[in-house]
Scaffold this motif. Structure first.
Motif, PDB file in Angstrom:
ATOM      1  N   LEU A 111       7.326   0.063 -10.842  1.00 43.03           N
ATOM      2  CA  LEU A 111       6.406  -0.116  -9.715  1.00 43.03           C
ATOM      3  C   LEU A 111       5.009   0.424 -10.029  1.00 43.03           C
ATOM      4  N   ASN A 112       4.916   1.337 -10.988  1.00 45.74           N
ATOM      5  CA  ASN A 112       3.624   1.920 -11.351  1.00 45.74           C
ATOM      6  C   ASN A 112       2.816   1.052 -12.310  1.00 45.74           C
ATOM      7  N   LEU A 113       3.396  -0.049 -12.793  1.00 44.04           N
ATOM      8  CA  LEU A 113       2.646  -0.965 -13.655  1.00 44.04           C
ATOM      9  C   LEU A 113       1.510  -1.603 -12.853  1.00 44.04           C
ATOM     10  N   LEU A 114       0.430  -1.964 -13.541  1.00 42.22           N
ATOM     11  CA  LEU A 114      -0.663  -2.649 -12.840  1.00 42.22           C
ATOM     12  C   LEU A 114      -0.154  -3.922 -12.176  1.00 42.22           C
ATOM     13  N   ASN A 115       0.721  -4.635 -12.865  1.00 41.91           N
ATOM     14  CA  ASN A 115       1.371  -5.808 -12.293  1.00 41.91           C
ATOM     15  C   ASN A 115       2.867  -5.674 -12.555  1.00 41.91           C
ATOM     16  N   PRO A 116       3.648  -5.280 -11.563  1.00 43.86           N
ATOM     17  CA  PRO A 116       5.082  -5.042 -11.767  1.00 43.86           C
ATOM     18  C   PRO A 116       5.867  -6.245 -12.281  1.00 43.86           C
ATOM     19  N   LYS A 117       5.324  -7.441 -12.115  1.00 44.85           N
ATOM     20  CA  LYS A 117       5.995  -8.639 -12.634  1.00 44.85           C
ATOM     21  C   LYS A 117       6.069  -8.602 -14.169  1.00 44.85           C
ATOM     22  N   LYS A 122       0.841  -1.210   0.000  1.00 46.40           N
ATOM     23  CA  LYS A 122       0.000   0.000   0.000  1.00 46.40           C
ATOM     24  C   LYS A 122       0.873   1.256   0.000  1.00 46.40           C
ATOM     25  N   SER A 123       1.935   1.239   0.786  1.00 50.96           N
ATOM     26  CA  SER A 123       2.825   2.405   0.855  1.00 50.96           C
ATOM     27  C   SER A 123       3.563   2.635  -0.472  1.00 50.96           C
ATOM     28  N   LEU A 124       3.760   1.573  -1.253  1.00 50.99           N
ATOM     29  CA  LEU A 124       4.403   1.700  -2.565  1.00 50.99           C
ATOM     30  C   LEU A 124       3.387   1.955  -3.679  1.00 50.99           C
ATOM     31  N   GLY A 125       2.102   1.920  -3.324  1.00 50.76           N
ATOM     32  CA  GLY A 125       1.054   2.141  -4.319  1.00 50.76           C
ATOM     33  C   GLY A 125       0.770   0.908  -5.154  1.00 50.76           C
ATOM     34  N   LEU A 126       1.103  -0.271  -4.629  1.00 59.23           N
ATOM     35  CA  LEU A 126       0.894  -1.525  -5.347  1.00 59.23           C
ATOM     36  C   LEU A 126      -0.425  -2.163  -4.941  1.00 59.23           C
ATOM     37  N   ASN A 127      -0.958  -2.975  -5.833  1.00 59.85           N
ATOM     38  CA  ASN A 127      -2.164  -3.735  -5.552  1.00 59.85           C
ATOM     39  C   ASN A 127      -1.857  -4.689  -4.402  1.00 59.85           C
ATOM     40  N   SER A 128      -2.602  -4.592  -3.325  1.00 62.09           N
ATOM     41  CA  SER A 128      -2.317  -5.400  -2.140  1.00 62.09           C
ATOM     42  C   SER A 128      -2.616  -6.881  -2.363  1.00 62.09           C
TER      43      SER A 128
END
Length: 187
Positions: free
Chosen positions: A99-105, A76-82
């Protein structure tokens, strides 16, 4: 009789002189070189992380499983989907745009597939050239993921060459080029 044999063999020698010169083969690049090329073209990774990322691309490590899994609060702090399973090792190599990708993988996947698909395309082009095939027709996948270049060039005949490979790399904006080239065989 000797004159006849001499004529036959001398014609074959002259026929070899009139044959088309072999087509220029495309210099294959090693898969590691292609990984590095597409890694450097990507804005999804931090500088200096290539050595770690290539280990993932070679399947020596798995950045999606190594390291500590981030907690929901950390994501959450990185703005990622939990809901995503993200590791600290993956976060360590990704830039802010990664990190801003919907799925960083997807950043890792994009570099891997761009490089492997390009290596396969170069190999196929060289097989066509060694068989004397000079032209090929491009076929896109024909789905919603096709970029404008792929849509515009679907069904277009191209001269098989290094320049064609360069044009694909510069023109295609798909996550990776999924199209294929059908050899144009003229009898």
């Amino acid at each position: 009789m000797l004159k006849l044999i001499s004529k036959i063999f001398s014609k074959k020698a002259s026929d070899k002189k009139t044959r088309k010169p072999s087509l220029q083969a495309i210099q294959p690049k090693s898969l590691d070189n292609l990984f590095e090329k597409h890694f450097n073209e990507s804005s999804y990774f931090k500088e200096g992380t290539f050595d770690t990322v290539i280990k993932h691309l070679r399947h020596e490590i798995d950045l999606n499983k190594s390291g500590e899994k981030l907690t929901a609060e950390e994501k959450k702090s990185l703005g990622l989907n939990s809901r995503l399973s993200i590791t600290s090792d993956l976060v360590a190599v990704l830039s802010e745009s990664g990190l801003n990708l919907l799925n960083p993988k997807e950043a890792l996947k994009q570099v891997y597939y761009r490089a492997t698909f390009e290596a396969n395309r170069i190999e196929n082009f060289n097989k066509m050239l060694s068989a004397g095939i000079e032209q090929a027709t491009y076929t896109s996948c024909g789905d919603e993921r096709d970029c404008e270049w792929c849509k515009a060039n679907n069904g277009v005949k191209f001269k098989v060459s290094e320049a064609l490979n360069t044009e694909i790399n510069q023109g295609c904006t798909c996550d990776w080029n999924r199209g294929f080239f059908k050899a144009e065989i003229n009898f």
